[in-house]
Design a protein around this motif. Structure first.
Motif, PDB file in Angstrom:
ATOM      1  N   LEU C  91       0.833  -1.206   0.000  1.00  0.00           N
ATOM      2  CA  LEU C  91       0.000   0.000   0.000  1.00  0.00           C
ATOM      3  C   LEU C  91       0.867   1.255   0.000  1.00  0.00           C
ATOM      4  N   ASP C  92       2.011   1.176   0.666  1.00  0.00           N
ATOM      5  CA  ASP C  92       2.908   2.328   0.717  1.00  0.00           C
ATOM      6  C   ASP C  92       3.602   2.567  -0.615  1.00  0.00           C
ATOM      7  N   GLN C  93       4.005   1.477  -1.250  1.00  0.00           N
ATOM      8  CA  GLN C  93       4.921   1.620  -2.381  1.00  0.00           C
ATOM      9  C   GLN C  93       4.261   1.476  -3.733  1.00  0.00           C
ATOM     10  N   ASN C  94       3.071   0.895  -3.783  1.00  0.00           N
ATOM     11  CA  ASN C  94       2.468   0.603  -5.070  1.00  0.00           C
ATOM     12  C   ASN C  94       1.159   1.386  -5.220  1.00  0.00           C
ATOM     13  N   GLU C  95       1.266   2.465  -5.962  1.00  0.00           N
ATOM     14  CA  GLU C  95       0.127   3.367  -6.066  1.00  0.00           C
ATOM     15  C   GLU C  95      -1.081   2.688  -6.703  1.00  0.00           C
ATOM     16  N   GLY C  96      -0.810   1.877  -7.720  1.00  0.00           N
ATOM     17  CA  GLY C  96      -1.901   1.180  -8.404  1.00  0.00           C
ATOM     18  C   GLY C  96      -2.684   0.299  -7.448  1.00  0.00           C
ATOM     19  N   VAL C  97      -1.945  -0.432  -6.610  1.00  0.00           N
ATOM     20  CA  VAL C  97      -2.594  -1.313  -5.635  1.00  0.00           C
ATOM     21  C   VAL C  97      -3.381  -0.466  -4.643  1.00  0.00           C
ATOM     22  N   ARG C  98      -2.783   0.644  -4.224  1.00  0.00           N
ATOM     23  CA  ARG C  98      -3.451   1.507  -3.248  1.00  0.00           C
ATOM     24  C   ARG C  98      -4.809   1.965  -3.781  1.00  0.00           C
ATOM     25  N   GLU C  99      -4.834   2.364  -5.039  1.00  0.00           N
ATOM     26  CA  GLU C  99      -6.081   2.853  -5.631  1.00  0.00           C
ATOM     27  C   GLU C  99      -7.126   1.745  -5.728  1.00  0.00           C
ATOM     28  N   LYS C 100      -6.665   0.572  -6.149  1.00  0.00           N
ATOM     29  CA  LYS C 100      -7.612  -0.546  -6.269  1.00  0.00           C
ATOM     30  C   LYS C 100      -8.166  -0.932  -4.910  1.00  0.00           C
ATOM     31  N   VAL C 101      -7.299  -0.932  -3.900  1.00  0.00           N
ATOM     32  CA  VAL C 101      -7.746  -1.297  -2.554  1.00  0.00           C
ATOM     33  C   VAL C 101      -8.779  -0.283  -2.064  1.00  0.00           C
ATOM     34  N   ALA C 102      -8.530   0.986  -2.363  1.00  0.00           N
ATOM     35  CA  ALA C 102      -9.497   2.014  -1.972  1.00  0.00           C
ATOM     36  C   ALA C 102     -10.843   1.727  -2.638  1.00  0.00           C
ATOM     37  N   ALA C 103     -10.771   1.285  -3.895  1.00  0.00           N
ATOM     38  CA  ALA C 103     -12.011   1.012  -4.627  1.00  0.00           C
ATOM     39  C   ALA C 103     -12.766  -0.173  -4.022  1.00  0.00           C
ATOM     40  N   VAL C 104     -12.039  -1.242  -3.643  1.00  0.00           N
ATOM     41  CA  VAL C 104     -12.762  -2.436  -3.176  1.00  0.00           C
ATOM     42  C   VAL C 104     -13.164  -2.348  -1.709  1.00  0.00           C
ATOM     43  N   THR C 105     -12.398  -1.557  -0.915  1.00  0.00           N
ATOM     44  CA  THR C 105     -12.772  -1.455   0.501  1.00  0.00           C
ATOM     45  C   THR C 105     -13.667  -0.247   0.748  1.00  0.00           C
ATOM     46  N   GLY C 106     -13.637   0.697  -0.163  1.00  0.00           N
ATOM     47  CA  GLY C 106     -14.418   1.906   0.035  1.00  0.00           C
ATOM     48  C   GLY C 106     -13.774   2.845   1.043  1.00  0.00           C
ATOM     49  N   THR C 107     -12.554   2.560   1.429  1.00  0.00           N
ATOM     50  CA  THR C 107     -11.849   3.414   2.395  1.00  0.00           C
ATOM     51  C   THR C 107     -10.468   3.738   1.826  1.00  0.00           C
ATOM     52  N   VAL C 108     -10.066   4.997   1.993  1.00  0.00           N
ATOM     53  CA  VAL C 108      -8.719   5.353   1.532  1.00  0.00           C
ATOM     54  C   VAL C 108      -7.725   5.018   2.639  1.00  0.00           C
ATOM     55  N   TYR C 109      -6.770   4.214   2.268  1.00  0.00           N
ATOM     56  CA  TYR C 109      -5.784   3.772   3.256  1.00  0.00           C
ATOM     57  C   TYR C 109      -4.803   4.893   3.559  1.00  0.00           C
ATOM     58  N   GLU C 110      -4.546   5.095   4.845  1.00  0.00           N
ATOM     59  CA  GLU C 110      -3.503   6.032   5.247  1.00  0.00           C
ATOM     60  C   GLU C 110      -2.498   5.265   6.094  1.00  0.00           C
ATOM     61  N   ASN C 111      -1.271   5.500   5.814  1.00  0.00           N
ATOM     62  CA  ASN C 111      -0.218   4.777   6.530  1.00  0.00           C
ATOM     63  C   ASN C 111       0.003   5.404   7.900  1.00  0.00           C
ATOM     64  N   LYS C 112      -0.689   4.881   8.889  1.00  0.00           N
ATOM     65  CA  LYS C 112      -0.578   5.473  10.225  1.00  0.00           C
ATOM     66  C   LYS C 112      -0.022   4.478  11.240  1.00  0.00           C
ATOM     67  N   ALA C 113      -0.388   3.213  11.073  1.00  0.00           N
ATOM     68  CA  ALA C 113       0.002   2.230  12.080  1.00  0.00           C
ATOM     69  C   ALA C 113       1.126   1.352  11.543  1.00  0.00           C
ATOM     70  N   ASP C 114       2.205   1.265  12.310  1.00  0.00           N
ATOM     71  CA  ASP C 114       3.295   0.375  11.913  1.00  0.00           C
ATOM     72  C   ASP C 114       2.998  -1.034  12.445  1.00  0.00           C
ATOM     73  N   VAL C 115       3.387  -2.033  11.669  1.00  0.00           N
ATOM     74  CA  VAL C 115       3.096  -3.416  12.057  1.00  0.00           C
ATOM     75  C   VAL C 115       4.329  -4.046  12.695  1.00  0.00           C
ATOM     76  N   LYS C 116       4.144  -4.553  13.905  1.00  0.00           N
ATOM     77  CA  LYS C 116       5.261  -5.218  14.595  1.00  0.00           C
ATOM     78  C   LYS C 116       4.825  -6.596  15.071  1.00  0.00           C
ATOM     79  N   SER C 117       5.770  -7.515  15.016  1.00  0.00           N
ATOM     80  CA  SER C 117       5.419  -8.827  15.567  1.00  0.00           C
ATOM     81  C   SER C 117       5.492  -8.727  17.087  1.00  0.00           C
ATOM     82  N   LEU C 118       4.728  -9.562  17.754  1.00  0.00           N
ATOM     83  CA  LEU C 118       4.740  -9.517  19.210  1.00  0.00           C
ATOM     84  C   LEU C 118       6.155  -9.805  19.730  1.00  0.00           C
TER      85      LEU C 118
END
Lengths: 71, 189, 286, 661
Positions: C91-118
């Motif tokens: 989602l961060d690096q691939n604009e095309g994917v970001r746009e498609k994901v926005a279309a299928v989820t109906g939500t625009v993704y914003e990079n706010k939460a970092d993912v860490k393993s426990l």
């Protein structure tokens, strides 16, 4: 040559080796630590063409059992 | 029988480009060192281990690739990707190949794995989360082995580790929408 | 320390003891976990084997939910962790994917939460602080840490530890007083994803792992993934039947062992619900 | 009686760890002539050498024997030690008790002890007979001959000439430039081959220190290092180049067309011709074999049209001689005649199966197609091109055993060029291995793969024509499956082989040709541009297949060696060469044919004996510049007049006697 029955007979081999090839080859055998029997003793000549048949006969006369000419 | 590379190139024109577009990987870069196969935990069971899959791709031998059991047996552990000296994401290529094979209906090789995916995603679609018991049993029913792993399942249940009923999330509608929209978009493509 | 907690489907069912021990340990160590409200499945292997877009869109929903909480995400399950990380990077690096994901989820993704393993979260604690909390060190316990695939591979996606010789879990075990043995199968695949669909392969892979662990002299395997743990633990009877072996290797979550060292009651760490009994391991906590 | 000092070296544990060195020294002390026998940890070290010098002074030693490693390693070192002590350096002998004894008999130390004493006895016996030897000197002619005007010869000539020495450059073709100037682009940088080589060709023609003889061949070489006399045959060009302006009118009007050698038959030239527009010299020659005037007696069109009256049908071959001090052989390579060997590829009967060199001309903007890649058969643009590597290379059955080294890279370049010039082209490259050991080479190869070239690992078994397609039948050994391609054109990377005249040149300059036909360098690693004949050097692909960077580097290396030689006023010669005792020489002449270096000849001397009339007598004479000290003459000599200094009959007999004891 007479051989005492209780001793194991060891041949004496005289090698005439060309300085540019087989003498260097014998050096390489040394560098590579390739063990061979100590029966052969090497005389360096500038070229195998320097080996006079007389030298071969002389070696036999003086107790050599084999001659190795290499060049 | 010789593979006629000219005919293959003609028949499968664009195949390599599609793999490249889908995976973002240039398989032509593979120099067949064999490291992927050497490290592959499942390679021993594959008809075409990863190195050969890459070679078949280089020659656009589409049928051999998409009909292979290898693309289904791949456990996606990404050992190959991690170690590839040419930095090819081989596991990513395998993903793309599975997707292509499924879309073309070529899933005969290892039907059970594809079935598992279907059942798993069906569960996600329905509840928003996976219901493990439902997935396991669903898969068993559809592979006609109803009692496979029954001991493990029972064990899990006795230990309180298996939920009998699925839990449904509130946003289940959002999930269903994602599935529907993805399918629409991909069918349009 | 405060994290958005994404337990994933397994931790609500087959891996309840991982969930339990995670919550106990985090609470004891002052790591506050707030479960992401109404989180959904990451899609796991099945999604990325079926559709690239689906495999990003399903985690995207969770990333967005966590983003709203304003917290980084702690993920105990290695598979969920890798899928969420992968989606985040795509989602961060691939604009095309970001746009498609926005279309299928109906939500625009914003990079706010970092993912860490426990694992990463617990390991980020000051080691001295962690040691100060140890009341029942696991003296004499010989453990082999099993990282499996998805915590460390591909390194482009995960990246918090070495993909060939990871040490995060080993260091935590050492901090708890156990001996973390060096062994060759830290990151070999256990085939959990094929456990249901192709058990023969999975049994062979698990057998190999158990064999190497046993030869290394391990008392137990330590896992950081619910799929690996249940695969390694629950299949030992099948393996012994199939290969004529006699494995009885306890497989514990790293959180369970840390919990023991922290002095938490075994019952509260879910140690009773394993297939291979863990009583022998519990004894090490003195 | 000589006073011999024996110095036994421990060489750390290399010798000292196997045999008892103090015992060996003590035993050697009993040998005849030995006045001092001692041992030391490292004889070759500074303190070790100083101890020898000190011993020479303290014990008035006049012969030295060191028992240590191989003389090939440290003979020079210890000779210098003797010189520092004021002793003639040739009064030195070594016993090789390391390489020939302790290193190879370390498991039998007792026997090694006995053998090492025998080896030392031999050295001492010889030392008793050693005589002081003195190097002589020969004058140096400060000029250099370069044979071959390809890029190697050009580079060597320019480097030597730039250093201020005169250079004679001889080229058999009407122009210099060789193979490189035919090439289109050079890997891996893709710079234009002609653009980088033609300026060098012009530099050769304008350099004040270079005399250029094109259309000429070396006919003979006499003499020796520093003093060669070279005979050069200048072929009649039937054009007086001093009058010719190079206008080219003659070539335009000439009515006779023949296949162009420069374009490998892909175009034609006239009977009077300049091989290509940038030729150096840019003057025509008449190909008498095809000229209408020479074959029928009628025509003379060129003579009629020439405004400077430069055409001279009466011109004859001329022979000139030049004196030089050094020779660089740079005769280059040619391509293996694949058509004679590869029936499975059609024996050359399919016009669209061509060599890499043909492809170079086809892709060259200055070539016969203006740079358009076209099939020779129908001038159509090939859509599917197959390249086959190792044709004649790595094929001991049909061609050569060796790898031709440049083909992997030029094939990658050709593939790149096809994909660049022909949109949508399919390129298949059949290979056995891909070898890219050069700066930027692997990267270039990978780029070609990215361009879309499909590499198939496997040799092609057969090519056959089907309609207008060439069916190429090979296999993909990575898949273990046979494959075939319907190609429009097939390009063979045929092997590099040495130029056809190499045997003659080699004989003239007394340089060995190896089993593959390449000139033999003196040492593959440490003397790569020298030969066993003093003053003769090799440059470029006459020594072995190479690409352009390696060729140019070797040419400059040869030039550096030549400059080093020519910078001297005279040359010291090795004194260990043959000498004739003319007093007992019978003049039988048996030594003359025995000498492989033509160093011995017979000469007439006048003897004056008191009380007798002067009388003339034939005796042998050794040319110290040519003699390499092999001793073949020594063996051939019946009266024992011929002796190799340092390896005389007496010395060798003494060695045999001693070593047998």
């Amino acid at each position: 040559m007479s051989v005492a029955p209780e001793t194991v007979w060891e041949p004496k081999i005289i090698g005439f080796f060309c300085n540019w090839c087989s003498y260097a080859g014998a050096d390489l055998a040394g560098v590579s630590r390739i063990n061979y029997p100590p029966n052969v003793r090497i005389i360096r000549v500038p070229c195998s063409s320097r080996i006079n048949p007389y030298l071969v006969l002389r070696a036999f006369q003086h107790g050599a059992d084999g001659i190795l000419i290499s060049g | 029988m010789h593979i006629n590379l000219t005919a293959v190139a003609k028949a499968n024109a664009g195949f390599l480009e599609r793999v490249k577009a889908a995976s973002g990987q240039d398989v032509a870069q593979c120099y067949q060192c064999g490291k992927c196969t050497a490290g592959c935990p499942v390679g021993y069971a594959m008809d075409e281990p990863p190195t050969r899959i890459m070679r078949l791709l280089q020659l656009s031998l589409k049928d051999e690739v998409l009909n292979s059991n290898a693309i289904w047996l791949c456990s996606t552990c990404a050992t190959c990707t991690t170690r590839c000296p040419k930095d090819i994401d081989i596991a990513g290529v395998m993903d793309s190949l599975r997707i292509m094979a499924k879309r073309e209906g070529r899933i005969k090789a290892v039907r059970s794995i594809d079935l598992f995916n279907d059942v798993f995603l069906g569960s996600v679609r329905k509840y928003g989360r996976v219901h493990e018991l439902g997935v396991g049993m669903g898969h068993n029913l559809r592979t006609y082995k109803p009692f496979k792993d029954a001991d493990i399942g029972t064990g899990l249940m006795l230990k309180g580790r298996m939920k009998l009923l699925p839990s449904k999330i509130k946003g289940q509608g959002e999930i269903a929408r994602i599935f529907n929209e993805v399918r629409k978009l991909e069918e349009a493509e | 320390m405060k994290y958005a907690y994404y337990p994933g489907c397994s931790l609500h069912a087959t891996a309840r003891e991982y969930d339990q021990s995670t919550r106990e340990v985090c609470s004891a160590l002052g790591i506050e976990l707030i479960e992401i409200p109404d989180w959904s499945c990451c899609g796991a292997t099945s999604a990325h084997s079926t559709s690239h877009l689906l495999s990003v869109a399903l985690p995207a929903r969770n990333l967005t939910l966590a983003g709203k909480m304003g917290l980084d995400i702690a993920v105990p399950c290695a598979a969920c962790y890798q899928r969420l990380r992968y989606a985040q990077i795509e989602l961060d690096q691939n604009e095309g994917v970001r746009e498609k994901v926005a279309a299928v989820t109906g939500t625009v993704y914003e990079n706010k939460a970092d993912v860490k393993s426990l694992l990463e979260v617990v390991a980020s604690l000051d080691p001295e602080y962690l040691k100060s909390k140890i009341v029942r060190p696991l003296d004499g316990l010989k453990a082999v840490c099993y990282y499996g695939c998805l915590l460390v591979r591909p390194p482009r996606v995960t990246g918090f530890d070495d993909p060939e010789d990871p040490q995060t879990m080993d260091n935590l075990m050492r901090a708890c007083g156990a001996e973390a043995l060096d062994w060759g199968y830290k990151t070999e695949c256990c085939g959990a994803s094929m456990g249901i669909s192709n058990e023969a392969i999975t049994l062979k892979l698990v057998r190999d792992i158990l064999q190497v662990a046993e030869k290394a002299g391990a008392d137990c395997l330590v896992a950081a993934c619910p799929l690996c743990q249940s695969n390694l633990d629950s299949r030992q009877t099948h393996i012994n039947r199939a290969f004529g072996t006699g494995f009885k290797m306890p497989v514990l979550y790293f959180t369970q062992l840390i919990g023991l060292a922290l002095g938490i009651e075994p019952a509260r760490l879910g140690l009773k619900s394993h297939f291979v009994a863990t009583a022998g391991i519990v004894k090490f906590a003195t | 009686m000589p006073r011999i000092g024996v110095f036994v070296c421990w060489c750390g544990s290399n010798i000292g760890g196997v045999i008892d060195c103090p015992k060996l020294a003590a035993d050697a002390g009993e040998l005849p002539g030995v006045v001092l026998s001692t041992e030391y940890k490292y004889m070759c070290s500074e303190p070790g050498q100083n101890s020898i010098i000190q011993a020479i002074r303290d014990h008035r030693l006049d012969r030295v024997v060191v028992a240590s490693c191989s003389p090939r390693l440290h003979e020079e070192t210890f000779r210098k030690t003797l010189a520092r002590a004021g002793l003639n350096p040739y009064l030195f002998e070594m016993a090789n008790i390391r390489e020939h004894c302790t290193w190879v008999h370390n498991k039998e130390p007792e026997k090694a002890q006995v053998k090492s004493l025998a080896l030392v006895s031999r050295a001492v016996a010889k030392a008793n007979l050693l005589e002081p030897l003195f190097p002589s000197s020969i004058p140096m002619t400060k000029r250099c001959l370069v044979i071959g005007g390809g890029i190697a010869g050009i580079q060597a000539a320019l480097d030597v000439a730039d250093a201020g020495h005169e250079v004679i450059l001889v080229e058999k073709e009407p122009t210099i430039g060789g193979n490189m100037v035919k090439l289109d682009k050079t890997f891996p940088t893709l710079d234009c081959s002609a653009c980088i080589s033609t300026p060098k060709m012009v530099s050769v023609s304008t350099h004040p220190n270079i005399t250029l003889y094109t259309y000429s061949e070396v006919a003979g070489v006499d003499g020796y290092i520093g003093n060669f006399e070279v005979t050069i045959r200048r072929k009649a060009s039937y054009v007086d180049h001093s009058e010719c302006t190079g206008c080219g009118d003659c070539q335009t009007k000439c009515p006779t067309k023949v296949p162009s050698e420069f374009n490998l038959g892909l175009s034609t030239r006239k009977a009077i011709y300049i091989p290509f527009p940038q030729a150096v010299p840019n003057k025509p020659v008449i190909d008498a074999a095809n000229c209408r005037y020479f074959t029928t007696g009628k025509c003379k069109v060129c003579q009629k049209i020439c405004t400077t009256e430069a055409i001279d049908y009466e011109q004859q071959d001329t022979v000139i001689t030049e004196k030089v001090g050094a020779i660089v052989v740079a005769t280059g390579y040619q391509l293996f005649d694949w058509a004679a060997a590869y029936g499975e590829y059609g024996y050359g009967r399919y016009p669209d199966v061509v060599t890499g060199m043909h492809f170079e001309r086809l892709v060259n903007a200055a070539g016969p197609t203006g740079g358009k890649i076209q099939r020779p058969s129908d001038q159509s643009e090939p859509k599917t091109v197959v390249f086959i590597k190792c044709v004649g290379s790595r094929d001991p059955a049909k061609g050569k055993e060796y790898c031709s080294r440049a083909c992997c890279m030029y094939t990658a370049k050709h593939a790149h060029q096809v994909l660049e010039k022909i949109p949508g082209a399919n390129v298949y490259i059949f290979y056995i291995d891909v070898r890219t050991p050069g700066k930027g080479y692997e990267e270039f190869y990978q780029r070609t793969i990215s361009d879309g070239a499909v590499y198939v690992r496997g040799r092609v078994s057969k090519i056959y024509q089907m309609g207008d397609k060439l069916v190429v039948r090979g296999s993909d050994t990575l898949l273990g499956r046979p494959v075939e391609v319907e190609a429009d054109m097939v390009v063979l990377a045929s092997a590099m082989v040495s130029s056809s005249g190499i045997q003659d040149v080699a004989r003239m300059v007394s340089v060995q040709v190896d089993k593959d036909g390449w000139l033999q360098e003196a040492h593959p690693k440490l003397r790569p541009v020298e030969t066993h004949t003093g003053g003769v050097f090799v440059a470029g692909s006459c020594q072995g297949p190479k690409d352009i960077p390696d060729t140019v580097a070797q040419a400059s290396a040869a030039a550096a060696k030549v400059c080093g030689l020519l910078s001297r006023e005279e040359l010291a010669t090795d004194p260990m060469i043959s000498t004739v005792n003319q007093a007992i020489c019978t003049g039988c002449g048996l030594c003359v044919p025995a000498c492989p270096y033509q160093a011995v000849e017979l000469k007439t001397i006048t003897e004056r004996i008191p009380g007798h009339a002067p009388r003339e007598r034939t005796v042998a004479d050794v040319n110290s510049g040519l003699c390499q000290g092999c001793g073949a003459c020594n063996v051939a000599c019946r009266p024992g007049a011929m002796q190799v200094k340092g390896f005389t009959n007496d010395e060798l007999v003494a060695e045999v006697d001693a070593i047998c004891l």
